[in-house]
Design a protein around this motif. Structure first.
Motif, short mmCIF file in Angstrom:
data_model
loop_
_atom_site.label_atom_id
_atom_site.label_comp_id
_atom_site.label_asym_id
_atom_site.label_seq_id
_atom_site.Cartn_x
_atom_site.Cartn_y
_atom_site.Cartn_z
N VAL A 172 16.80 22.32 33.32
CA VAL A 172 17.60 23.53 33.40
C VAL A 172 16.68 24.82 33.96
O VAL A 172 15.30 24.82 33.56
N TYR A 173 17.10 25.57 35.08
CA TYR A 173 16.41 26.63 35.46
C TYR A 173 17.16 27.86 34.95
O TYR A 173 18.72 27.78 35.34
N ILE B 65 17.30 27.27 26.07
CA ILE B 65 17.23 27.32 27.53
C ILE B 65 17.99 26.16 27.94
O ILE B 65 18.79 26.37 29.16
N THR B 66 18.14 25.08 27.34
CA THR B 66 18.78 23.94 28.00
C THR B 66 20.52 24.12 27.73
O THR B 66 21.01 23.70 28.49
N GLY C 156 11.75 13.23 30.37
CA GLY C 156 13.00 14.15 30.77
C GLY C 156 14.04 14.29 29.72
O GLY C 156 14.89 14.76 30.14
N SER C 157 13.96 14.31 28.68
CA SER C 157 14.75 14.74 27.80
C SER C 157 15.11 16.11 27.59
O SER C 157 14.33 16.85 27.53
N GLY C 158 16.32 16.44 27.15
CA GLY C 158 16.97 17.95 27.47
C GLY C 158 15.96 18.57 26.35
O GLY C 158 15.69 18.24 25.09
N GLY C 159 15.88 19.70 26.38
CA GLY C 159 15.37 20.87 25.44
C GLY C 159 13.87 21.02 25.36
O GLY C 159 13.42 21.81 24.92
N LYS C 160 13.35 20.21 26.24
CA LYS C 160 11.69 20.20 26.21
C LYS C 160 11.62 21.22 27.48
O LYS C 160 11.82 21.03 28.50
N PRO C 161 10.47 22.17 27.15
CA PRO C 161 10.09 22.95 28.27
C PRO C 161 9.21 22.23 29.22
O PRO C 161 8.72 21.06 29.19
N ALA C 162 9.27 22.67 30.54
CA ALA C 162 8.87 21.96 31.55
C ALA C 162 7.24 21.72 31.53
O ALA C 162 6.60 22.67 31.02
N ALA C 163 6.70 20.55 31.80
CA ALA C 163 5.35 20.44 32.14
C ALA C 163 4.83 20.95 32.92
O ALA C 163 5.44 21.28 34.03
N TYR D 200 21.22 26.77 35.30
CA TYR D 200 21.61 25.86 36.34
C TYR D 200 20.73 24.53 36.52
O TYR D 200 19.67 24.58 35.85
N ASP D 201 21.37 23.48 37.03
CA ASP D 201 20.66 22.32 36.87
C ASP D 201 19.64 22.22 37.99
O ASP D 201 19.84 22.57 38.82
N ARG D 202 18.74 21.88 37.44
CA ARG D 202 17.59 21.77 38.35
C ARG D 202 17.26 21.11 39.45
O ARG D 202 16.73 21.51 40.48
N ALA D 203 18.16 19.87 39.61
CA ALA D 203 18.16 18.94 40.83
C ALA D 203 18.97 19.68 41.76
O ALA D 203 19.09 19.64 42.76
N SER D 204 20.26 19.99 41.42
CA SER D 204 21.28 20.44 42.32
C SER D 204 21.62 21.88 42.48
O SER D 204 22.19 22.20 43.33
N GLY D 205 21.36 22.46 41.32
CA GLY D 205 21.61 24.07 41.48
C GLY D 205 22.94 24.27 40.82
O GLY D 205 23.31 25.58 40.72
N THR D 206 23.56 23.35 40.55
CA THR D 206 25.10 23.49 39.65
C THR D 206 24.96 24.48 38.42
O THR D 206 24.27 24.25 37.74
N GLN D 207 25.74 25.26 38.48
CA GLN D 207 25.72 26.37 37.00
C GLN D 207 26.24 25.40 35.92
O GLN D 207 27.15 24.63 36.06
N LEU D 208 25.33 25.41 35.11
CA LEU D 208 25.56 24.46 33.75
C LEU D 208 26.32 25.22 32.59
O LEU D 208 26.91 24.89 31.82
N TRP D 209 25.76 26.39 32.40
CA TRP D 209 26.51 27.63 31.55
C TRP D 209 26.10 29.04 31.68
O TRP D 209 25.31 29.35 32.62
#
Length: 524
Positions: A132-133, A200-201, A76-83, A144-153
């Motif tokens: 991130v989504y 993307i992250t 779950g490290s940041g920057g890695k595209p989703a599996a 957006y945070d994938r878990a909560s939907g909170t805006q990240l950037w």
């Protein structure tokens, strides 16, 4: 917005201050996550059965061999595209039996689309990493945070996005194209000659540049920038196809120009590219109306051919249905509406043809339009090619609507594989992506029935229901029709379905009220 000239090719833009004109990736205000409340009462009420058409139309855009994200690690490290999503437990007893009810989904979070300024504001493009989504808006991209939907950037853009790719690098970098802000637009559509790479992250812009100025191109014109028609990413290279203008490529990390269209004695140009696990070009030589075509697997770093497949003179256009395994489709007709009539599997190491699959009377649903690497419909993996059939009558004449099924072909022999996955009367199956050797697809419901995301076993073609979209959820009934008349993006990963809008529409908003930019559905 003022916008400085792009940096010289090869100049990194990811260190120190962000590029002027874009501004930094804006951190979020301290807000609550997006809500899943229904739209205002001004929206015209529509029932979930009416949303069958929305999913049907939507999946023709995202559903074909197009969704590729390099698998990340399991930490779950940041920057890695989703599996890729994992396969669920068996949900039925055969490829066409009535499935057991899967877990029901609900809307987890969503966002309204910004107010449309015209009937064609472009908002297509969405991406996933482990955390991130990211979704394109009007002149911006937001994470957006994938878990909560909170805006990240939030990453501002000077103009509207004109092309994206669902592909990304192993460290979570993707490339977009956007309009030239110095050139006028026609009915909201500009000249697509600027490209940029971002993480993307983090939402960090790495570099931006203009496409190369053409010399004399294959169509005899020059003194203008290459116009982007599609983007493909493989390894650390982003290749841009410009149709008759040829192609160019950049290093995704630095923005260094790796190659550009160059006229030669044979008047050869790259029509376009397919990316993902390999970079493949369709090359056209000679007279554009009577060309000599070839399909080349390229070294992403240099653009040099690793193998070449010579295309029959019977075909006017060639499309890459899968870059690895290498599967190509030929069209003998003219124009962007020409249909693929023959499919070939090719050894990507030698360029040798392995098998030929001919199509009887357009039986299979393949939509390639004018691009090389963005055909919709086919999926390949595990030594097989999976194809949805075109719509046809139900087995029972008493059931309204139409149906289709999935079939498979052996890529080594070209022969049909045993079994098939039937949608069932009044239902339709639409491909989303491969999951290892299996197919992830969306099954639309019959009238007043349930839709579902399913897994089709690559060996037996038996269906497993992964997630259901019930017809009695009030929020779903109002969210899903928001995407009804537009061609929308869908992603499915780790038990969640991401639906993203592609075009905002001022006329429709004036009638129906605001619609959604995206919605995320899941069981938890």
């Amino acid at each position: 917005m003022s916008y400085p000239p792009p940096p010289a090719p090869g100049t990194p833009q990811g260190f120190g201050p962000p590029p002027a004109g874009f501004g930094p990736a804006i951190p979020p205000m301290p807000t609550t996550p997006p809500t899943n409340v229904p739209p205002p009462a001004s929206r015209r009420a529509r029932l979930w059965p009416g949303a069958v058409a929305i999913i049907a139309g939507a999946t023709l855009v995202f559903g074909c061999g197009g969704w590729y994200l390099t698998s990340g690690d399991s930490s779950g490290s940041g920057g890695k595209p989703a599996a890729n999503a994992s396969k669920g437990a068996d949900g039925n007893d055969g490829g066409h039996a009535e499935p057991a009810a899967p877990p029901s989904a609900k809307v987890l979070f969503n966002q309204y689309a910004p107010k449309a300024s015209s009937d064609g504001d472009r908002v297509f493009g969405e991406w996933l990493t482990d955390k991130v989504y990211a979704k394109t808006g009007v002149k911006e991209i937001t994470g957006y945070d994938r878990a909560s939907g909170t805006q990240l950037w939030k990453l501002p853009l000077p103009t509207q996005v004109c092309f994206t790719t669902p592909q990304s690098t192993a460290d979570g970098v993707t490339v977009i194209a956007y309009d030239d802000e110095k050139k006028p637009t026609f009915e909201g559509v500009g000249v697509c000659t600027n490209i940029a790479a971002f993480n993307i992250t983090t939402g960090k812009m790495l570099w931006h540049t203009s496409t190369p100025v053409l010399g004399v191109s294959a169509d005899g014109t020059g003194d203008r920038n290459l116009s982007v028609a599609e983007i493909a990413i493989s390894g650390g290279t982003a290749a841009v196809g410009g149709g008759p203008d040829g192609g160019a490529a950049w290093d995704t990390a630095t923005g260094k120009l790796l190659w550009k269209p160059t006229a030669n004695a044979d008047n050869c140009q790259d029509d376009g590219y397919a990316g993902g696990p390999a970079l493949v070009a369709v090359r056209r030589c000679g007279d554009y109306a009577r060309p000599t075509l070839s399909v080349q697997t390229l070294d992403p770093a240099t653009g040099q051919p690793l193998s070449t497949y010579k295309v029959s003179s019977a075909f006017r256009d060639m499309h890459v249905l899968s870059s690895k395994p290498l599967v190509v489709g030929g069209s003998p007709g003219e124009g962007s509406g020409a249909k693929v009539s023959d499919i070939y599997s090719v050894d990507e190491k030698t360029g040798k043809e392995l098998a030929h699959i001919a199509f009887p009377d357009e039986k299979y649903a393949i939509d390639c339009k004018g691009e090389v690497g963005t055909c919709l419909g086919p999926l390949a993996g595990g030594g097989k090619l999976f194809l949805p059939t075109t719509d046809h009558d139900n087995a029972s004449p008493d059931v309204p609507g139409h149906t289709n099924e999935f079939v498979a072909f052996d890529l080594a022999t070209g022969k049909p594989a045993p079994g098939r996955a039937d949608a069932g009367d009044g239902r339709k199956l639409f491909p989303i992506r491969m999951d290892g050797n299996n197919v992830i697809a969306l099954r639309t419901p019959p009238y007043q029935g349930r839709s579902a995301v399913i897994s089709i076993d690559g060996t037996t073609l038996k269906q497993t229901a992964l997630m259901g979209l019930p017809n009695d959820d009030k929020v779903l009934n109002q969210v899903l029709p928001s995407f009804g008349i537009r061609a929308d993006d869908l992603l499915y990963d780790k038990g969640r379905l991401y639906i993203g809008d592609r075009l905002t529409n001022k006329s429709n908003d004036e009638i129906d009220g605001p619609h959604y930019l995206f919605a995320v559905l899941g069981t938890s």
